[in-house]
Motif scaffolding. Structure first.
Motif, PDB file in Angstrom:
ATOM      1  N   UNK A 231       0.813  -1.048  -0.057  1.00  0.00           N
ATOM      2  CA  UNK A 231       0.118   0.032   0.076  1.00  0.00           C
ATOM      3  C   UNK A 231       0.913   1.397  -0.036  1.00  0.00           C
ATOM      4  N   UNK A 234       2.022   2.012  -3.529  1.00  0.00           N
ATOM      5  CA  UNK A 234       1.003   2.573  -4.328  1.00  0.00           C
ATOM      6  C   UNK A 234       1.004   4.086  -3.974  1.00  0.00           C
ATOM      7  N   UNK A 297      -9.670  -1.358  -9.755  1.00  0.00           N
ATOM      8  CA  UNK A 297     -10.455  -0.684  -8.565  1.00  0.00           C
ATOM      9  C   UNK A 297      -9.912  -1.278  -7.444  1.00  0.00           C
ATOM     10  N   UNK A 298      -9.271  -2.167  -7.065  1.00  0.00           N
ATOM     11  CA  UNK A 298      -8.620  -2.348  -5.988  1.00  0.00           C
ATOM     12  C   UNK A 298      -7.468  -1.615  -5.577  1.00  0.00           C
ATOM     13  N   UNK A 299      -6.792  -1.311  -6.761  1.00  0.00           N
ATOM     14  CA  UNK A 299      -5.664  -0.047  -6.644  1.00  0.00           C
ATOM     15  C   UNK A 299      -6.293   1.413  -6.330  1.00  0.00           C
ATOM     16  N   UNK A 301      -9.095   1.958  -4.789  1.00  0.00           N
ATOM     17  CA  UNK A 301      -9.561   1.944  -3.512  1.00  0.00           C
ATOM     18  C   UNK A 301      -8.304   1.938  -2.505  1.00  0.00           C
ATOM     19  N   UNK A 302      -7.346   1.658  -2.826  1.00  0.00           N
ATOM     20  CA  UNK A 302      -6.314   1.241  -1.912  1.00  0.00           C
ATOM     21  C   UNK A 302      -5.373   2.748  -1.934  1.00  0.00           C
ATOM     22  N   UNK A 304      -7.172   5.441  -2.352  1.00  0.00           N
ATOM     23  CA  UNK A 304      -8.238   6.515  -2.348  1.00  0.00           C
ATOM     24  C   UNK A 304      -8.759   7.207  -3.585  1.00  0.00           C
ATOM     25  N   UNK A 305      -8.729   6.724  -4.762  1.00  0.00           N
ATOM     26  CA  UNK A 305      -8.955   7.473  -5.986  1.00  0.00           C
ATOM     27  C   UNK A 305      -8.284   8.680  -6.169  1.00  0.00           C
ATOM     28  N   UNK A 306      -7.037   8.745  -5.473  1.00  0.00           N
ATOM     29  CA  UNK A 306      -6.208   9.973  -5.520  1.00  0.00           C
ATOM     30  C   UNK A 306      -5.394  10.009  -6.746  1.00  0.00           C
TER      31      UNK A 306
END
Lengths: 503, 243
Positions: A231, A234, A297-299, A301-302, A304-306
């Protein structure tokens, strides 16, 4: 019958008048071509081991050395080329898959060279970028289809924009992992990207602690081996790229041999010391577009859509449908790597024979995404041998948002394209982990050279655009009216979506 | 904090969780969970989740130390690339459990699907452990680079509790299987041996944790019922190339 039939590919010529027996060549050659005989007090060379990287030639203080390619070492035969014969000898002697480095060197057509650019004459004025503003700023990421504003005199944007990467020049450094290249080379790419205002890409080698300070100019990769991915990795980066394929070796995985997994690389990739770092051919959690969406989408979400999340695919048959799937899966950018794309190591047969030219892939993908009305949902980044600013301009006119350069960046740092990256004995200190060799690449000098390269391309891009009467890269993007083909068949012109020169 | 997931999109649910975690919340009870994806994604140590219902795909993806209890079955992709943490599933779990997992522990009461533990790896202190209560599907531990997978075969399945292509491409770690495994089920890179005293000690400690989590009797498991699969080389493809 001799066991060893492989013959030298290069001849080393040493001018005895000039050679001062200083032994620089002996120290510089990791392939042990040059040897000093203490008894005779003389330097000798063994051409058999020469890979033609010109390190000794470049560093010889008296210009006593030259390296020549052996031209007629086999009876001439247009079918059985020296390379084809050598490959068979090599495999007959060693058994095994032929390995090579860098991009496809075969004499296949380079379509950039068959496309010419336009310029303004009389009917519309050209622009001089030295005196007039010229905009190269590029944003990578999903764009909204319409914008909503609120307020009267001072309108405020109401539409929420997705995360974007801001590029000062539409060129980024391509995926090169720490492991395939040295720490100094990785650091130089990261620093140069941050200086110029563009991005470098970690590849699947993880993000070294020393490179973290430049992470806001790094794209991090999530490949099938998931090396160094957690995390923090990423969230540290500017964007995340899921690697599905690579132009030099579409459809196959990666393999960093155990002897290259040093303590530093083991820490960066988070794998045990000395074990093979095997990247499976597919991601085993991605067997479909739906699965790709799940990882995207797992990425998201991890992170936080930033962060923008991209997908890198190799240019292969049906690339337009694949790219369309990636965009529908939620990719903010799609990177397409053509068959001439580079690599640190790839099976020769795959590199030379699998994939399609980036020119056709780009033309097909851009056209398809437009037809489907989803071109704005993702940016297109293209890779696979961009050699100069004109290649970049042509790619943008054909529909790309930005280009990735890998080999070009390495050449800027001193690479001489000997194609022996996979041996780990790069005399230029780039594709090696041997501390004796890596010290040869001074990161400060490498950064300066990389920055110089991008700055000169930036100016050249502006000059070419100005000549066309275009003052913003936005107006050039997908503007195929500015391209004309020469020496192309109707079918090729149609595939590229361009007209013939003179039309 | 208790969240009712009914009617919520996964994005809304995860947003509520993330916001609460940022504000310092450490304990979550999630009710009426039904296919909500990515619960626990990237969440660090000190946070725990009690999930009532069936969480969706990629539960605990990239998770970094949190603890999750699922009081039902779990779907595909549990613990995708998980770095640390603990997951207890009081039911079955789907395919690709623990894909590329680098650390932490997963305990599944029942069975798991195909492609579990693929490219599961270890690094330094991090050592992923995955325990399956009954059986596992094909491709278990494919490309496994480190860590430990245990298949307990609690129902004493006749035949083998694992499928085909078990451990194909394995170059690190070990797989413990209680019950029969035939050669044709294994990848070419896998060697098989009985469980020795040293390995049994490690395995016993893991079994004790498993039994603790599900209130089972660890006494019924004996070393001689298990085999250990391990790679015969950490460099299975060292001699593949001509230079």
């Amino acid at each position: 019958m001799p066991e060893w039939l492989t013959q030298a590919e290069f001849v080393i010529e040493r001018d005895p008048e000039r050679c001062i027996q200083c032994k620089v060549c002996v120290r510089q050659c990791a392939n042990e071509v040059h040897r000093f005989d203490a008894e005779l007090g003389e330097v000798f060379s063994d051409s058999d081991k020469c890979v033609g990287c010109h390190r000794c030639v470049s560093l010889c203080p008296t210009n006593a050395l030259s390296v020549r390619q052996v031209e007629l070492d086999f009876r001439s035969n247009a079918n059985w080329t020296p390379q084809a014969i050598r490959n068979i000898y090599k495999q007959a002697e060693q058994g095994g898959v032929l390995l090579t480095g860098m991009g496809n060197p075969e004499p296949l057509p380079v379509y950039w060279d068959r496309m010419l650019l336009n310029a303004s004459q009389v009917t519309n004025p050209s622009i001089d970028p030295l005196r007039e503003p010229m905009e190269l700023l590029t944003y990578l990421g999903a764009k909204p289809t319409r914008l909503k504003y609120e307020g009267g005199d001072e309108p405020r944007l109401e539409t929420e924009l997705g995360p974007q990467l801001e590029l000062q020049v539409p060129v980024m450094f391509s995926t090169m992992s720490y492991g395939s290249i040295s720490y100094n080379a990785s650091l130089a790419l990261a620093r140069a990207a941050s200086e110029v205002g563009t991005y470098a890409n970690t590849g699947e080698g993880g993000l070294h602690a020393g490179i973290r300070p430049f992470a806001k100019n790094m794209i991090v990769q999530v490949a099938s081996g998931r090396f160094g991915v957690d995390a923090d990795y990423l969230n540290a980066a500017a964007a995340v790229e899921i690697k599905i394929g690579q132009g030099a070796k579409p459809g196959i995985g990666g393999h960093l041999p155990g002897e290259k997994v040093t303590a530093e690389i083991s820490a960066t990739r988070m794998i045990p010391l000395g074990t093979d770092a095997i990247s499976p051919a597919p991601h085993h959690d991605i067997y479909s577009i739906e699965d790709l969406r799940q990882l995207i989408y797992a990425i998201k979400e991890t992170t936080r859509y930033r962060k923008p999340v991209g997908v890198k695919i190799a240019a292969v048959h049906h690339i337009a449908a694949i790219a369309s799937g990636a965009v529908r899966a939620g990719a903010d950018f799609v990177a397409i790597d053509g068959y001439r794309g580079g690599t640190g190591a790839a099976p020769t047969m795959i590199r030379n024979n699998v994939g399609i030219p980036i020119e056709f892939a780009l033309a097909a993908v851009d056209a398809r995404l437009r037809e489907e009305g989803i071109r704005q949902d993702a940016s297109l980044v293209v890779a696979g041998s961009f050699r100069c600013a004109a290649d970049v301009v042509k790619a943008i006119a054909l529909g790309a948002d930005a280009c990735y350069i890998g080999t070009g960046a390495l050449v800027a740092m001193g690479c001489h394209l000997c194609q022996k990256c996979y041996t780990g004995r790069c005399n230029w200190g780039i594709a090696t982990q041997d501390p004796y060799l890596t010290r040869r690449l001074n990161p400060n000098i490498a950064v300066r050279r990389l920055v110089n390269l991008l700055e000169s391309w930036r100016h050249e891009i502006k000059e070419i655009m100005g000549g066309m009467g275009i003052n913003a890269v936005e107006s050039l993007r997908g503007n195929r009216d500015h391209l004309r083909g020469i020496g192309l068949t109707d079918r090729e012109l149609n595939a590229l979506g361009i007209q013939m020169a003179g039309e | 904090m208790r969240i009712d997931a009914e009617g919520l999109h996964y994005r809304e649910l995860n947003e509520q969780i993330n916001r609460a975690v940022e504000e310092g919340e450490t304990q979550f009870v999630l009710d009426h969970v039904l296919g909500h994806r990515y619960i626990g994604a990237g969440i660090g140590a000190g946070v725990s989740f009690d999930i009532n219902g069936i969480p969706g795909n990629d539960l605990a993806a990239f998770m970094n130390g949190a603890e999750i209890t699922v009081n039902c079955n779990a779907q595909d992709g549990v613990a995708n690339t998980m770095n640390a943490g603990k997951i207890v599933v009081h039911g079955d779990a789907g395919d690709i459990l623990g894909h590329s997992m680098r650390g932490g522990m997963i305990l599944v009461r029942g069975l798991v699907g195909y492609r579990c533990g693929i490219h599961c790896k270890a690094y330094g202190e991090r050592m992923p452990i995955m325990v399956v209560g009954t059986t596992a599907g094909d491709y278990l531990g494919e490309y496994m680079a480190g860590g430990m997978i245990v298949v307990l075969n609690r129902d004493d399945e006749q035949g083998s509790p694992v499928g085909r292509y078990c451990g194909t491409g394995m170059h690190g770690g070990s797989i413990f299987i209680r019950g029969a495994v035939e050669d044709h089920q294994l990848g070419a890179e896998v060697a098989v041996e009985p469980v020795n005293d040293v390995a049994w000690k490690t395995l016993q400690a893991v079994i004790a944790q498993y039994c603790g989590a599900f209130d089972l009797d660890p006494g019924r498991f004996a070393a001689e019922d298990f085999v250990r699969l391990y790679p015969w080389s950490s460099r299975p493809y060292g001699k593949l190339y001509a230079y």
